[in-house]
Write a protein that holds these residues in place. Sequence first.
Motif, PDB file in Angstrom:
ATOM      1  N   ASP A 487       0.837  -1.200   0.000  1.00  0.00           N
ATOM      2  CA  ASP A 487       0.000   0.000   0.000  1.00  0.00           C
ATOM      3  C   ASP A 487       0.874   1.253   0.000  1.00  0.00           C
ATOM      4  O   ASP A 487       0.549   2.269  -0.622  1.00  0.00           O
ATOM      5  N   ASN A 488       2.016   1.171   0.681  1.00  0.00           N
ATOM      6  CA  ASN A 488       2.907   2.320   0.795  1.00  0.00           C
ATOM      7  C   ASN A 488       4.088   2.255  -0.173  1.00  0.00           C
ATOM      8  O   ASN A 488       5.021   3.053  -0.066  1.00  0.00           O
ATOM      9  N   GLY A 489       4.056   1.299  -1.086  1.00  0.00           N
ATOM     10  CA  GLY A 489       5.138   1.173  -2.063  1.00  0.00           C
ATOM     11  C   GLY A 489       6.464   0.791  -1.439  1.00  0.00           C
ATOM     12  O   GLY A 489       7.518   1.187  -1.912  1.00  0.00           O
ATOM     13  N   GLU A 490       6.428   0.012  -0.353  1.00  0.00           N
ATOM     14  CA  GLU A 490       7.662  -0.378   0.328  1.00  0.00           C
ATOM     15  C   GLU A 490       7.796  -1.893   0.357  1.00  0.00           C
ATOM     16  O   GLU A 490       6.845  -2.623   0.068  1.00  0.00           O
ATOM     17  N   SER A 491       8.981  -2.366   0.743  1.00  0.00           N
ATOM     18  CA  SER A 491       9.151  -3.814   0.810  1.00  0.00           C
ATOM     19  C   SER A 491       9.760  -4.279   2.129  1.00  0.00           C
ATOM     20  O   SER A 491      10.054  -5.450   2.297  1.00  0.00           O
ATOM     21  N   GLY A 492       9.953  -3.384   3.094  1.00  0.00           N
ATOM     22  CA  GLY A 492      10.435  -3.774   4.416  1.00  0.00           C
ATOM     23  C   GLY A 492      11.942  -3.941   4.431  1.00  0.00           C
ATOM     24  O   GLY A 492      12.603  -3.536   3.467  1.00  0.00           O
ATOM     25  N   PRO A 493      12.497  -4.515   5.512  1.00  0.00           N
ATOM     26  CA  PRO A 493      11.786  -5.069   6.670  1.00  0.00           C
ATOM     27  C   PRO A 493      11.212  -3.995   7.603  1.00  0.00           C
ATOM     28  O   PRO A 493      11.747  -2.901   7.664  1.00  0.00           O
ATOM     29  N   VAL A 494      10.138  -4.362   8.275  1.00  0.00           N
ATOM     30  CA  VAL A 494       9.491  -3.484   9.244  1.00  0.00           C
ATOM     31  C   VAL A 494       9.114  -4.289  10.482  1.00  0.00           C
ATOM     32  O   VAL A 494       9.087  -5.521  10.449  1.00  0.00           O
ATOM     33  N   LEU A 495       8.800  -3.560  11.544  1.00  0.00           N
ATOM     34  CA  LEU A 495       8.102  -4.164  12.667  1.00  0.00           C
ATOM     35  C   LEU A 495       6.624  -4.079  12.319  1.00  0.00           C
ATOM     36  O   LEU A 495       6.067  -2.992  12.247  1.00  0.00           O
ATOM     37  N   GLY A 496       6.015  -5.201  12.036  1.00  0.00           N
ATOM     38  CA  GLY A 496       4.612  -5.212  11.644  1.00  0.00           C
ATOM     39  C   GLY A 496       3.731  -5.488  12.854  1.00  0.00           C
ATOM     40  O   GLY A 496       3.908  -6.495  13.539  1.00  0.00           O
ATOM     41  N   VAL A 497       2.795  -4.577  13.122  1.00  0.00           N
ATOM     42  CA  VAL A 497       1.834  -4.800  14.200  1.00  0.00           C
ATOM     43  C   VAL A 497       0.507  -5.173  13.542  1.00  0.00           C
ATOM     44  O   VAL A 497      -0.111  -4.331  12.892  1.00  0.00           O
ATOM     45  N   ALA A 498       0.130  -6.446  13.661  1.00  0.00           N
ATOM     46  CA  ALA A 498      -1.109  -6.922  13.034  1.00  0.00           C
ATOM     47  C   ALA A 498      -2.100  -7.271  14.133  1.00  0.00           C
ATOM     48  O   ALA A 498      -1.959  -8.285  14.815  1.00  0.00           O
ATOM     49  N   PHE A 499      -3.086  -6.400  14.324  1.00  0.00           N
ATOM     50  CA  PHE A 499      -4.118  -6.588  15.349  1.00  0.00           C
ATOM     51  C   PHE A 499      -5.452  -6.788  14.650  1.00  0.00           C
ATOM     52  O   PHE A 499      -5.915  -5.888  13.937  1.00  0.00           O
ATOM     53  N   ASP A 500      -6.072  -7.931  14.851  1.00  0.00           N
ATOM     54  CA  ASP A 500      -7.379  -8.144  14.226  1.00  0.00           C
ATOM     55  C   ASP A 500      -8.217  -9.116  15.030  1.00  0.00           C
ATOM     56  O   ASP A 500      -7.873  -9.434  16.180  1.00  0.00           O
ATOM     57  N   GLY A 501      -9.315  -9.559  14.421  1.00  0.00           N
ATOM     58  CA  GLY A 501     -10.222 -10.476  15.108  1.00  0.00           C
ATOM     59  C   GLY A 501      -9.586 -11.838  15.274  1.00  0.00           C
ATOM     60  O   GLY A 501      -9.329 -12.287  16.380  1.00  0.00           O
ATOM     61  N   LEU A 502      -9.291 -12.476  14.170  1.00  0.00           N
ATOM     62  CA  LEU A 502      -8.692 -13.802  14.188  1.00  0.00           C
ATOM     63  C   LEU A 502      -7.994 -14.081  12.867  1.00  0.00           C
ATOM     64  O   LEU A 502      -8.452 -13.661  11.813  1.00  0.00           O
ATOM     65  N   GLY A 503      -6.909 -14.821  12.953  1.00  0.00           N
ATOM     66  CA  GLY A 503      -6.265 -15.331  11.753  1.00  0.00           C
ATOM     67  C   GLY A 503      -5.521 -16.598  12.133  1.00  0.00           C
ATOM     68  O   GLY A 503      -5.044 -16.725  13.270  1.00  0.00           O
ATOM     69  N   TYR A 504      -5.464 -17.516  11.196  1.00  0.00           N
ATOM     70  CA  TYR A 504      -4.851 -18.816  11.469  1.00  0.00           C
ATOM     71  C   TYR A 504      -3.338 -18.667  11.558  1.00  0.00           C
ATOM     72  O   TYR A 504      -2.695 -18.170  10.633  1.00  0.00           O
ATOM     73  N   GLY A 505      -2.768 -19.094  12.701  1.00  0.00           N
ATOM     74  CA  GLY A 505      -1.329 -18.944  12.902  1.00  0.00           C
ATOM     75  C   GLY A 505      -0.533 -20.093  12.331  1.00  0.00           C
ATOM     76  O   GLY A 505      -1.077 -21.155  12.039  1.00  0.00           O
ATOM     77  N   SER A 506       0.765 -19.899  12.193  1.00  0.00           N
ATOM     78  CA  SER A 506       1.642 -20.953  11.679  1.00  0.00           C
ATOM     79  C   SER A 506       1.681 -22.141  12.634  1.00  0.00           C
ATOM     80  O   SER A 506       2.074 -23.236  12.244  1.00  0.00           O
TER      81      SER A 506
END
Length: 742
Positions: A487-506
Amino acid sequence: MALRVEGIVQGVGFRPFVHGLATRLGLAGYVGNDAAGVFAEIEGDPETVADFLSALGEQAPPLATVDRVTVEPRPCQGTAGFDIVASPRGGAASTLISADSATCDDCLAELADPADRRYRYPFINCTQCGPRFTIVRGVPYDRPLTTMAAFAMCAECAREYHDPADRRFHAQPVCCPACGPALELRRDGKPVPGDPISSTVDLLRTGAIVAIKGLGGYHLAVDARDDEAATRLRSRKHREDKPFAVMVPDLGHARDLCEVDDLAATLLTSRRRPIVLLPRGRRAVAEAVAPGNRQLGVMLPYTPLHHLLLGAVAGPVVLTSGNVSDEPIVYRDDEVEDRLGGIADAFLTHDRAIHIRTDDSVVRPFGGREQLQRRSRGYVPEPVITATGFPDHILACGAELKNTFCLAKDRHAFVSHHIGDLENYETLRSFTEGIEHFQRLFDIRPRIVAHDLHPEYLSTKYALERDELAAVGVQHHHAHIAACLADNGESGPVLGVAFDGLGYGSDATLWGGEFLLADLVGFERLAHLAPVPMPGGTAAIKQPWRMAAAYLDATFGAEVPETFANRPQWQNVVSLARSGVHAPLTSSAGRLFDAVAAIVGIRDTVNYEGQAAIELEQRADPTETGCYRAGLTGTDPVLIAGTELIRSTVDDLRRGVPTPVIAARFHNGIADVIIRTCGVLRKSTGIGTVALSGGVFQNLLLLRRTVQGLAACGFRVLTHSRVPTNDGGVSLGQAVVAATRC
Ligand code: ZN
Ligand code: ZN
Ligand code: FE
């Protein structure tokens, strides 16, 4: 020389523009459309040709987006004059199709001119405006491949259509009262005689619910000042609490209802005409329109029909999607009376078919940018241009809720319109048919299919059924962070903070409060909320009090305050949580919000996803600066003690602290723990850029506090803008991750 222009250059007046420009400069040659875009042959002296080329980019028509111009020198043929040539059929389709566009000022002027032959004609349009994506059945974008093929142009319309100097030159949906679609108001299965528009206005004024055919589907309309009508609409539609959007006649009316700053005004009046979420202003709409909400979704008219209707109503009208509860929006004329018959008192319809169902888009201003909450009509199918590109053709199937899919090639990610929650047959059909449609429109033959790791998502099952494609599984929260990067035209690396309802973890548990060291290739889970059981699994999503029970048990054990422990079924749910049977562990931030909302008594059960958290935000006092504090333990990974926020909440409750203060302190506490965790991770990784993604960041109070706090600590912060932070952005993330594995 030979010229090729790629981008959104068809159906937007590009050929007449080239024709006019070349003629003005005295250049010879021709221009035409083919499957790849616009081609032209230009002859003249080099200096004039150079002028031509610089004007080409600068003066292009408003709906055009020029992606690439390529020039090849060729010997002069000695051609005289400048022509527009016919479109050859066939070839690889790679041209872009414009999104639907709001009625332009020139058309509005004609609409209001009693001397014009399209005076008050509800389907007026031109090369610069009107339906596009919603009526296109195939490429090249030409009338026979649109739903306007059913209407033969009258002599006058045909003359305009064929005249390069006319502002309707090659406007594919061109029509007039003599040859085009017609409006019809239907009631009790029969047409209502008389003027459909004034009859509709009369119905709305007397409190009726009218289904109105728009660009991408049917809306349900009531007078937004009529509380009784809005309440009736809620009960018939089985939509108890979710706010309705309103359409207002003009910007002045929008300013009455909401605080409209410059950016908001730009968004409201843009040709994309999204619903814009804005803080409420001095004048109110009926209470039942958006109960208990500090914001209101507002949009301006975007079709000639809307302009005529709203002009006559001269006030706000609720326009909500024409569906029952969570079903997809109705768009077919042959099913509308069946499906909406139990809701609408009358149907304002017409005979121009909608080819593809497209909901209204929803945006809000944030940090000086437009932030998409739902990306659909007016935006789709314009591609998201990525910085990294796609070495192969890729299909990404997205998530389960708020699904979008994405088809990608070259630098273009074609993120689909909002498909909806993939939990019924109708939505699944939209999903599969949408994929086939996009593959044809953009000539994408995927070799790779990216999917979520959740084995039960219908999107995952679809991906794995396409066994001719190489499957790439992408972890849900990694996809969120990758989407934010793209979305921001970047490729990282970043510290990603992903807060949501639910997602299947590894690890096959349910994640949702995650700190990932991530780039487009992979990720490492550095920190997360300490997991708690989700008693009853998905039942806990609809019943936040179950999360309250799990969190209170984890916080207090046998010492749970009696006020909670005495509730019916409490002990059963606590035993379920402790047994671990049918109680999967989750680190979800959304579920923590649910627990707090239930503990403070805002909501025990919900009737739409995320409702408890939304209401907790709406109740929070934004002036409160107090803050709960959650401790961090461990290093690999760092664990965040959500239970400490629960303990502080309960302490304040016992002290009689008002709910808005508790809600604010909890929000501030979440922002604070995000900022502190990022501080710890910056020390261990040396990375100072944070990407925020996931549905929890639709929470404006939390997003503001988090962004401000991170910036104050010297972090560079990436947030979403072009695709939603919720699961609607996941397909883009999957696509860019899959691209690194080509
Ligand atoms: Zn127009
Ligand atoms: Zn006509
Ligand atoms: Fe998600």
